[in-house]
Design an enzyme around this catalytic site. Structure first.
Site, mmCIF file in Angstrom:
data_model
loop_
_atom_site.group_PDB
_atom_site.id
_atom_site.type_symbol
_atom_site.label_atom_id
_atom_site.label_comp_id
_atom_site.label_asym_id
_atom_site.label_seq_id
_atom_site.Cartn_x
_atom_site.Cartn_y
_atom_site.Cartn_z
ATOM 1 C CD GLU A 122 -3.096 -0.905 2.176
ATOM 2 O OE1 GLU A 122 -3.007 0.009 3.018
ATOM 3 O OE2 GLU A 122 -4.043 -1.691 2.132
ATOM 4 C CD GLU A 178 -3.130 -5.800 4.349
ATOM 5 O OE1 GLU A 178 -4.026 -5.010 4.701
ATOM 6 O OE2 GLU A 178 -1.932 -5.510 4.284
HETATM 7 C C1 GAL Z 1 -4.260 -2.218 5.400
HETATM 8 C C2 GAL Z 1 -2.801 -2.209 5.830
HETATM 9 C C3 GAL Z 1 -2.593 -3.031 7.071
HETATM 10 C C4 GAL Z 1 -3.631 -2.695 8.084
HETATM 11 C C5 GAL Z 1 -4.985 -3.006 7.532
HETATM 12 C C6 GAL Z 1 -6.123 -2.785 8.493
HETATM 13 O O1 GAL Z 1 -4.571 -1.109 4.680
HETATM 14 O O2 GAL Z 1 -1.981 -2.693 4.816
HETATM 15 O O3 GAL Z 1 -1.310 -2.815 7.595
HETATM 16 O O4 GAL Z 1 -3.494 -1.361 8.405
HETATM 17 O O5 GAL Z 1 -5.182 -2.168 6.411
HETATM 18 O O6 GAL Z 1 -7.351 -3.077 7.870
#
Ligand code: GAL
Length: 798
Positions: free
Chosen positions: A431, A506
């Site tokens: 990100e 993620e």
């Molecule tokens: C993403 C990020 C993670 C964490 C997550 C929480 O954007 O890469 O490190 O912050 O969101 O939802």
């Protein structure tokens, strides 16, 4: 022809021959310094220490400095977790879990460590090296007043040659100043020497640090192993050496060896010797049987072994197909991964190795098969646990940057980790909102990708993009397209770029608080069901259905396997923890655990929630969730059927039930097999139950046992709603090193340096971690609470 030497895995360390790798975790002295007041920082920046070599006068760097009043401790040590919570409006402090670390807290953001040691006169002439596996962060190192260097990274370790500075047969002092006032991530990061330290003794001609690269071509059960060994000559004269390698099975039985290569190295010269070994009938490394061989690299001088390195290695093949997904050893495998940060309840970032194994075991138990080291280099023992237990790893670089500092960090990461069979993919970043869609981002990505191919042509890379169908920038050049959330965009992206394999780097980010069923924005709790997700995130069911049902998804990584400190979402103070986890910070399962377990495994799962202790809610409707992978489920309250439902795949079932105390039960059928489950209204807590995760620990001063605490009523039923304050007294030669309970808003201490250990239960559970001493015998805990029958737990240390 060379004969085989008899070698066991540790034999070099045990014999009085080189190399030796000596654990240097014990007998450190520690003191906080000060980032804004040099006189409280042991005169650092007052004395001009860089004007003369070895000059350290009047600072804590001086070998003669009196550190007898500093606290004595063993590393791994994280001083951040020992500090009280500090409410602050600063976003960085909040993101890091409200510990007083950072530029706003100069008095608690610098840590000094000193360790005295001696080296025998008989060993002079050898090479000595100190290796720190991880210090958070921006650490400066000295030995005997001589400056060794600086390591900015809080996640990649550093090694320094000490040979020239040592006092043989006399006192030597290593000094470390860690400066945690600048953070690297947006999550809890800890502070201090939070990983192992080693003293390495080597011959002057030796294998370089991380100087063995093993790779293999695997065809069915045949393997052609290539071993690239970097040998360097640090003698003051030319040296003639023989290099050879062999492969042994996991019991040390030698299987085959390379030919021996003769080399001649000039002073300071280093060279890479490439050798190959063919093996038949190899056992493949996979998730159920993660078989590890030993690849032994040796260098000999005048017929004597002068250095050797043992690399644990597993044979496996990986394939990523843009249409069909991921294949391990030719078999299709959906990536059912979790993201994780490195902290654990009670311990902060300083985990005994045993806790790494404990955590990987807990992840495997609900069917997770892959681990993303978000967003930084993990400790080496985490990767060893993944190799040993069978867990794939997506290994991530901290920053998408190709400057000398970060390209070097990427190089160190790859060289340190590329022999691990568990690692199936690298990640060049996460990100990077400023650059991920730009030509700058694309160029940086290309530079990092070229470095990865140069150092490890046998794997490829992804990048975790928080982008939907956008292609310009990093996504144009990344071999495997990573998605953070935006699960809805996979389909269109796949149509537009049908040749790029896709993975969910993620997924989820569903927030749940273990054992909570009513949203509480004051305490900062969200219900323990798959219903709450921030705007960018999704429910578990939303993403997993798509991943499971579309073959072009390689799978995905849940954000996260465990709750972690920092990133309190969706609330801020008093919340100090995230609650994204499938499990809480202790590893106690939340209800979402059973959703994933239902569809990640073929185990029989039938789980009812919530609990059935709802005094005062008589006559009111309660949402009952059933997580199962059975074909159908019938629900009963006090024996009366509430109806039977067919179980939709990758989903859950729900009933609205008018509350009456008693027993809520379910009968389900899975391929004709009957499964049952129930939740019961319990009486008050009567007795404490303390359950250790193992019955035998090693008396090595390092091993650890996790003791989970719960309470039962007089009929032995676990009381899921109890919050008693529990007290702990260690028994035998073991010490408590941390306590936790999974409450994301708890401000109770995790460490009790005065020895009065205690912790409240949170919805019926708490956890204590005990580290073994070095004496054989019983170690354990006496566990008490006002008004409850006490418990005692003992395990054998040997
Ligand atoms: C993403 C990020 C993670 C964490 C997550 C929480 O954007 O890469 O490190 O912050 O969101 O939802």
């Amino acid at each position: 022809m060379l004969g085989f030497l008899t070698l066991t895995f540790n034999s070099f360390a045990q014999q009085n021959t080189l190399p030796k790798k000596i654990n240097f975790d014990e007998d450190w002295r520690f003191s906080l310094g000060n980032a804004s007041n040099p006189s409280k920082d042991f005169n650092y920046k007052i004395a001009n220490i860089f004007s003369k070599s070895g000059k350290a006068d009047s600072t804590a760097i001086d070998g003669k400095f009196d550190d007898s009043k500093w606290r004595k401790l063993a590393v791994p040590h994280d001083w951040a977790v020992e500090l009280p919570f500090a409410k602050s409006a600063n976003a960085d402090v909040m993101a890091h879990g409200y510990k007083p670390i950072g530029g706003l807290f100069p008095e608690t953001s610098i840590g000094w460590y000193r360790k005295h040691f001696s080296v025998s006169k008989a060993d002079s002439g050898q090479r000595f090296q100190i290796q720190f596996d991880g210090v958070f962060r921006d650490a400066e190192f000295w030995v005997n007043g001589f400056y060794l260097g600086n390591n900015k990274s809080g996640y990649l370790g550093a090694s320094y040659d000490l040979t020239d500075y040592l006092n043989f047969g006399k006192d030597n002092v290593i000094v470390v100043r860690a400066d945690a006032s600048q953070s690297e991530g947006w999550f809890y990061e800890g502070a201090g020497i939070y990983r192992h330290v080693w003293l390495k003794q080597k011959s002057n001609s030796h294998i370089a640090d991380n100087g063995v690269f093993v790779h293999a071509e695997v065809n069915k059960n045949q393997a052609n192993v290539t071993i690239e060994t970097t040998v360097e000559n640090k003698n003051l004269n030319e040296d003639e050496l023989q290099v050879y390698s062999y492969v042994a099975d996991r019991n040390g039985k030698k299987l085959n060896k390379s030919t021996s290569t003769a080399i001649k190295l000039a002073v300071n010269e280093s060279t890479v010797v490439k050798q190959s070994i063919a093996l038949n009938d190899v056992k493949l490394w996979d998730l159920d049987n993660p078989y590890l061989y030993k690849v032994v690299s040796l260098i000999m001088s005048k017929g004597k072994v002068v250095d050797s390195v043992i690399t644990r290695y597993g044979f496996r093949t990986i394939l990523m197909d843009a249409e069909k997904g991921f294949f391990l050893n030719g078999k299709h495998l959906k990536i059912q991964g979790t993201n994780n940060h490195q902290d654990h309840a009670g311990l902060g970032s300083a985990l005994p190795d045993a806790i790494q194994y404990y955590r990987i075991g807990l992840l495997k138990a609900f069917g997770a098969n892959a681990y993303r080291t978000s967003h930084n280099a993990a400790t080496p023992e985490l990767l060893e646990a993944c190799d040993s237990l069978g867990m794939l790893v997506l290994n991530e670089q901290r920053l998408l940057n190709s400057s000398p500092e970060y390209i070097e960090q990427f190089e160190r990461l790859i060289k340190r980790d590329r022999n691990h069979p568990s690692i199936f993919l690298w990640s060049i970043g996460n990100e990077e909102g400023m650059i991920q869609k730009t030509s700058v981002g694309k160029r940086i990505a290309q530079t990092l990708l070229a470095k990865q191919v140069e150092l490890d042509p046998y794997r490829t890379s992804t990048y975790a993009a928080d982008l939907a169908t956008e292609f310009n920038g990093v996504n144009e050049v990344i071999p495997v397209r990573g998605f953070n959330y935006r699960q809805f965009a996979f389909g269109d992206y796949h149509k537009e770029h049908p040749k790029q394999p896709l993975i969910g780097t993620e997924m989820g980010s569903t927030v749940t608080t273990r054992g909570i069923y009513v949203k509480d924005s004051i305490a900062g709790y969200v219900p323990d069901q798959d219903i709450t997700a921030p705007w960018w995130a999704s429910k578990a069911e939303t993403w997993w259905k798509l991943a499971a049902e579309n073959p072009y998804w390689m799978g995905g990584f849940i954000w996260t396997g465990f709750d972690y400190r920092g990133e309190p979402t969706p609330y801020e103070w008093p919340n100090i923890n995230s609650h994204f986890g499938v499990m809480d910070v202790c590893g106690f399962p939340k209800n979402i655990y059973y959703y994933y377990q239902s569809w990640f495994t073929d185990q029989d799962v039938l789980h009812l929630s919530p609990h059935w202790n709802w005094k005062g809610k008589e006559g009111k409707a309660i949402d009952v969730w059933v997580n199962t992978n059975a074909d159908n489920v019938e629900l009963f309250l006090n024996g009366k059927s509430l109806g039977k439902k067919v179980m939709p795949r990758n989903s859950h079932l729900q009933w609205s039930v008018i509350y009456k105390p008693g027993t809520l039960s379910a009968i389900a059928y899975k391929n004709g097999k009957k499964l049952t489950a129930k939740v019961e209204t319990t009486a008050e807590a009567y007795k404490i139950i303390a359950t250790p995760n193992k019955t035998i620990v090693m008396a090595d001063g390092q091993d650890a046992v996790v003791v989970n605490i719960s309470v039962v009523d007089r009929r032995g039923r676990t009381v899921p709603t109890d919050n008693h304050l529990i007290h702990f007294i260690p028994i035998g030669d073991g010490k408590i090193i941390g306590v936790g309970n999974g409450d994301p808003s708890s401000h109770e201490a995790d460490k009790f340096l005065n020895g009065d250990w205690q912790r409240s239960l949170f919805n019926g559970h708490a956890q204590v971690i005990i580290q073994a001493g070095k004496t054989n015998g019983k170690i354990g805990l006496a566990v008490t609470a006002d008004g409850l029958e006490p418990a005692q737990v003992e395990v054998t240390a040997k």
